[in-house]
Design an enzyme around this catalytic site. Sequence first.
Site, PDB file in Angstrom:
ATOM      1  N   LYS A 288       1.002  -1.212   0.039  1.00  0.00           N
ATOM      2  CA  LYS A 288      -0.127   0.017   0.127  1.00  0.00           C
ATOM      3  C   LYS A 288       0.801   1.318   0.082  1.00  0.00           C
ATOM      4  O   LYS A 288       1.602   1.416   0.845  1.00  0.00           O
ATOM      5  CB  LYS A 288      -0.911   0.006   1.145  1.00  0.00           C
ATOM      6  CG  LYS A 288      -1.526   1.279   1.611  1.00  0.00           C
ATOM      7  CD  LYS A 288      -2.414   1.346   2.702  1.00  0.00           C
ATOM      8  CE  LYS A 288      -2.902   2.765   3.145  1.00  0.00           C
ATOM      9  NZ  LYS A 288      -3.731   2.733   4.235  1.00  0.00           N
TER      10      LYS A 288
ATOM     11  N   GLY B  88      -8.161   8.673  10.591  1.00  0.00           N
ATOM     12  CA  GLY B  88      -8.243   8.401  12.135  1.00  0.00           C
ATOM     13  C   GLY B  88      -9.574   9.394  12.451  1.00  0.00           C
ATOM     14  O   GLY B  88      -9.684   9.573  13.790  1.00  0.00           O
TER      15      GLY B  88
ATOM     16  N   ALA C 161      -9.506   4.966   4.703  1.00  0.00           N
ATOM     17  CA  ALA C 161      -9.566   6.046   5.600  1.00  0.00           C
ATOM     18  C   ALA C 161     -10.675   6.859   5.578  1.00  0.00           C
ATOM     19  O   ALA C 161     -11.477   6.897   4.976  1.00  0.00           O
ATOM     20  CB  ALA C 161      -8.536   6.760   5.126  1.00  0.00           C
ATOM     21  N   GLY C 162     -11.114   7.128   7.198  1.00  0.00           N
ATOM     22  CA  GLY C 162     -12.121   7.912   7.429  1.00  0.00           C
ATOM     23  C   GLY C 162     -13.438   7.134   7.661  1.00  0.00           C
ATOM     24  O   GLY C 162     -14.358   7.689   8.295  1.00  0.00           O
TER      25      GLY C 162
ATOM     26  N   ASN D  47      -9.523   0.681   9.937  1.00  0.00           N
ATOM     27  CA  ASN D  47      -8.602   0.538  11.052  1.00  0.00           C
ATOM     28  C   ASN D  47      -9.146   1.272  12.097  1.00  0.00           C
ATOM     29  O   ASN D  47      -9.444   0.594  13.188  1.00  0.00           O
ATOM     30  CB  ASN D  47      -7.158   1.233  10.432  1.00  0.00           C
ATOM     31  CG  ASN D  47      -6.104   0.651  11.671  1.00  0.00           C
ATOM     32  OD1 ASN D  47      -4.831   0.783  11.312  1.00  0.00           O
ATOM     33  ND2 ASN D  47      -6.515   0.263  12.893  1.00  0.00           N
ATOM     34  N   THR D  48      -9.132   2.536  12.390  1.00  0.00           N
ATOM     35  CA  THR D  48      -9.341   3.304  13.682  1.00  0.00           C
ATOM     36  C   THR D  48     -10.784   2.916  14.150  1.00  0.00           C
ATOM     37  O   THR D  48     -10.779   2.923  15.378  1.00  0.00           O
ATOM     38  CB  THR D  48      -9.414   4.877  13.159  1.00  0.00           C
ATOM     39  OG1 THR D  48      -7.963   5.270  12.735  1.00  0.00           O
ATOM     40  CG2 THR D  48      -9.753   5.638  14.444  1.00  0.00           C
TER      41      THR D  48
END
Lengths: 254, 63
Positions: free
Chosen positions: A96, A157, A183-184, A205-206
Amino acid sequence: MDKFIIGNQEIESRLFIGTGKFSNNRIIPSVIEKSSSSVVTVALRRVDLESDDENMLNYIPKKCILMPNTSGARNCEEAVRIARLARASGCGNWIKIEVISDNKYLLPDNFETIKATEILAKEGFIVLPYMSPDLMSARRLVDAGAAAVMPLGAPIGTNKGLKTKEMVKILIDEIKLPIIVDAGIGKPSEAAEAMELGAAAVLVNTAIATANDPVLMAEAFKYAVIAGRQAFLSGPGCVKQYAEASSPLTGFLD
Amino acid sequence: MVVNGKYDENEYSTIAQLLELKKIDPRKVIVELNGELVEKENFSEIKLNNEDKIEILKFVGGG
């Protein structure tokens, strides 16, 4: 059959999982199991020579595809360097590309990402570039040899959701490669939203790592991604301005 | 030599010896010597000297 293929490999799950920010890495095996994810991202960092270091690879099942990221890279050269080091681990050739020099929003540098994609694709990597959703950059990533394109939904995040929805939709409509929203995404409903739009997959992830119960949240995301994809394939009905009754007219009440 | 950004006054003859003295499993790390990747099979082959800069890296959590 609804097949999901990247780099000539069929991928079973449309939910990719990140391994950062967990308060305790020991729950990662359960998170991966409950998510049914088959692609897992990791980062590359210095070994802490002072302490007895744990090994992230111990927490990731061998059947998962490992996708190292080039986090830390601020330009093409650093991303290429990290990618080559990651591949030297012998854990596969997926990478990535993450090139960020903006410390406030962690927005990716599309220009440097395109350059790194071209170099690494020529070296035989399966390249999944993380990018800011822009059609021209996506076209250049396709030409550079990317295996997929990974536009952000919102800054890393933030858990803000699919803030870039309109631009991601354009990529889905115009780019032939799998579009993976990365992301997000903060809630399973947002992952479902991305899948209903036609995204090939999402990377989360987050939202999982910082949930009160990450294992339960991972499972929620699994169902959301399946539901969203199935909804997309079902062909949702039209959105209408005026109401249209769901039940027929009674006749007997006139 | 410099190991992971810190000056280390010990002397190591090879990367394999360095890893052993620091109790690091060579199978779990990636090593860069003076900016160049070192393949695992060369950990015992390449001789180190005091001017060398070594990075010992591993996979950690990341998104």
